[in-house]
Design an enzyme around this catalytic site. Sequence first.
Site, PDB file in Angstrom:
ATOM      1  N   TYR A   1      14.830  31.955   5.154  1.00 32.68           N
ATOM      2  CA  TYR A   1      13.637  32.749   5.434  1.00 32.68           C
ATOM      3  C   TYR A   1      13.581  33.247   6.877  1.00 32.68           C
ATOM      4  O   TYR A   1      13.970  32.531   7.800  1.00 32.68           O
ATOM      5  CB  TYR A   1      12.381  31.909   5.191  1.00 32.68           C
TER       6      TYR A   1
ATOM      7  N   LYS B   1       0.846  -1.197   0.000  1.00 36.56           N
ATOM      8  CA  LYS B   1       0.000   0.000   0.000  1.00 36.56           C
ATOM      9  C   LYS B   1       0.884   1.251   0.000  1.00 36.56           C
ATOM     10  O   LYS B   1       2.072   1.163   0.319  1.00 36.56           O
ATOM     11  CB  LYS B   1      -0.904  -0.018   1.231  1.00 36.56           C
TER      12      LYS B   1
HETATM   13  C1  LIG Z   1      -0.132  -1.557   6.961  1.00 39.71           C
HETATM   14  C2  LIG Z   1      -0.784  -2.743   7.476  1.00 39.71           C
HETATM   15  C3  LIG Z   1      -0.017  -3.859   7.875  1.00 39.71           C
HETATM   16  C4  LIG Z   1       1.472  -3.873   7.929  1.00 39.71           C
HETATM   17  O1  LIG Z   1       1.946  -3.240   9.064  1.00 39.71           O
HETATM   18  P1  LIG Z   1       3.497  -3.147   9.402  1.00 39.71           P
HETATM   19  O2  LIG Z   1       3.572  -2.582  10.754  1.00 39.71           O
HETATM   20  O3  LIG Z   1       4.069  -2.235   8.381  1.00 39.71           O
HETATM   21  O4  LIG Z   1       4.029  -4.509   9.277  1.00 39.71           O
HETATM   22  C5  LIG Z   1      -0.704  -5.011   8.242  1.00 39.71           C
HETATM   23  N1  LIG Z   1      -2.053  -5.044   8.243  1.00 39.71           N
HETATM   24  C6  LIG Z   1      -2.803  -3.989   7.892  1.00 39.71           C
HETATM   25  C7  LIG Z   1      -4.293  -4.101   7.934  1.00 39.71           C
HETATM   26  C8  LIG Z   1      -2.202  -2.803   7.516  1.00 39.71           C
HETATM   27  O5  LIG Z   1      -2.944  -1.748   7.184  1.00 39.71           O
END
Ligand SMILES: *Cc1c(COP(=O)(O)O)cnc(C)c1O
Length: 812
Positions: free
Chosen positions: A710, A485
């Site tokens: 700035y 993702k």
């Molecule tokens: C992002 C996510 C993970 C992975 O989490 P990590 O801490 O990066 O391993 C697992 N399950 C769900 C539902 C997530 O949204």
Amino acid sequence: MYTIEEVSEIIRADQEIIVDPGVVIKDLIYDSRKILQANNSLFFAFKGIRDGHLFIKDAYAKGIKNFVISNQHLNILTYPDANFLIVSDVLLAIQDLAAYHRKTFKHTVTGITGSNGKTVVKEWLGQLLSDKFNVYQSPKSYNSQLGVALSLWNLSNEYDLALIEAGISQEGEMDALEKMIRPEVGIFTSIGQAHASGFSSKERKIQEKMSLFAHSDKLIYPSENISSHFVPYNAVSFSWGLNKSDTLQVLEIDHSKIDKTLLRFRYEENVYQLLIPFADRASVENCLTCVSTLLSFGYSFEQIQSKIITLKPVEMRLQLKQGKNNTSIIDDSYSNDLASLQIGLEFLNQQQQHAKKTLILSEMEGLKDSQKMQDKLLKLLHQQNLSMLIFVGDRQLINPESLSYSFLQYNDTKSLVADLPKLAFANESILIKGSRQFHLEDLSKHLVAKSHETKLEINLKALEHNLQVYRKLLPKDVKLMAMVKAFSYGSGGVEVANTLQFNHVDYLTVAFADEGVELRTAGIKTPIMVMSPDESTFETLLTYELEPEIYSFSILESFIDFLVAKGRKAFPIHIKVDTGMHRLGFLAEEVKPLLVLLKKSKEIRVKSVFSHLAAAGEDSERIFSKMQIESLTTFANTLEKALGYSLLKHIANTAAIVKWPEANLDMVRLGIGMYGIDTTHSNLGLEQVNTLKTTVTQLKELDESETVGYDRRGKLFRPSRIATVKIGYADGYDRRFGNGVGKMKIAGQEVSTIGNICMDMTMLDVTDIQVSEGDEVLVYPDISKAASSIGTIPYELLVTISSRVKRIYYYE
Ligand SMILES: *Cc1c(COP(=O)(O)O)cnc(C)c1O
């Protein structure tokens, strides 16, 4: 080469089933995905992270008829026309075969080991010695227990010198490598200062590495940190270093030039000066190892000087770059031999951004003089599924008639570059593979898209390594879902997904349907789960076979209605349960109405039931996490029983894989750990995947009365040198890093920001360090520390690196 019967004898097979005794073995295979040519290949079923015996079926389907296995229970009757050799240890078998083959080599074998510099020294010596010798060298960094065996297998008496690299990470590993390599000449490059985890002490580490030379006649080594009592008694030693007793005594190292070093040293009572084309310490040491080796091979100082000045840094990585006109460029324009060409081609095949694949290949060293090499090259090219081959070099060397794809030939790189407008590369993957003297890097410069100088480098090999680290923690039957993702946590979608698919992850997960579409369009076939499906994307889900996470009755009902309208049956979905995170998901008390609805809806099929741990990494929340795991299991079992078919249950993220073995269930969801960040601080040996780099654009010397940036926030308290780098908050470099909070690194030296962060630029106080314009700058020397310094977590820093920052992929 050897017949299967001879191989059986060499490896002392416990049992053999030979139906075709005459077959001659030419290629050794250990990965069913990497079969180029099945006839004359012998498949070794290693018990690695994934049991090689599981891939025998696949290998057989691809035409392999010869196997070395250790599993007595394999049903070999299913493969009636195949030869099987059964041994107790498959790795030992390939090592025995390599050791036997090495003994047929009549010339000198030089073994190279050490903590650093092995590969560079090997590559440089390959170049330096090529005028007097026909040199064989192990490809890339093939230096492991398996890599060395494969390297030796390709050795033949056409060569008259072999350079073989050996690498170990633990005590007890060198013995097997020594038995295979049996080097007459030994080169020990260096011994690291750092305490290495696989060794009980530094002395043991030296002893262990030194055991490669137990039977060598000659040894070249640096005297710094390696006392002479480590040298095996049978070897004549050639040491280099600062001591009077060294064979080559370094008298002076002059660093006054920016990019060169002038050395003065004594050898056999004479004093010499040598100019070498590098200034960094590691390169100077590697050069000294090479100089010592050349001296011991009888080269004169004049010869050495004229050769050493032509050395170039060794680029050991296969770089995957974004090219112009939607091309992907795999740039490997610094070395060219059959073995590394094969590695490059494997990488090209693994990348699936484009159906069209072009290979640009230059002539290789020694090709002209060896008919055997020409035959081998042609055979390798013949097996490729390319769209086009462009060959730079002598036309006579390639016979295009036998190729099933288009062929172009140019005499030199210049004429190829001149022809580029006509060739009009677009929408394809291009592998550039050339030996140094053809300068194909000039071509690569024309093909690669130029942009903003800030880049995010992504090491796909490290990603693969991290994946294996977590796999090793899991029982073999637990499936793995890889979280890609948010543009794979900022690392890029397609390239990462390709690598994961190649490594057989069971599922990929994206947040939105669009991300899934991008992966499918790029040829990803692995099942994909979408976490936030929306009514407006239902059509897309069906078209691209994306499996939605269903977290509420309203989304479930509207999806079922949609499927009814489309006449679809048994569409895969995933049920999300809220067990305490209180984000999305069905609550425990909703299980009854849910199962009633699921049971009567033939339009869907539940693939998995899952939940998410709210505090997997928090030791103080163990009771809560345990409760979450139990709630999910109860919920899932109830559904499973009602539906009458089995469902995958999953709850573990990265932290839980490490901390909660009982949360593995049927599948785990690996995220941040794969990208190299261990939030549990468990010493897992993860490798860094993402490196954000920028460059020094301008340097200024300012008086202490001046201010920087700035609102004049960057006050100076001393005469200062200020560097401007081209990264700002629009690139994702948070404004909170301003005024000294952010730390960057230039050539290993830490510096702080000064003044406010601008939209596209940041200023650094570099008063205390050596720096030049154009120097490379590491933006996050330690991303976890950087995150905590502004009160956030590494996840946020990774995903906020803006899409305008160019991603460069490589495979080390
Ligand atoms: C992002 C996510 C993970 C992975 O989490 P990590 O801490 O990066 O391993 C697992 N399950 C769900 C539902 C997530 O949204």
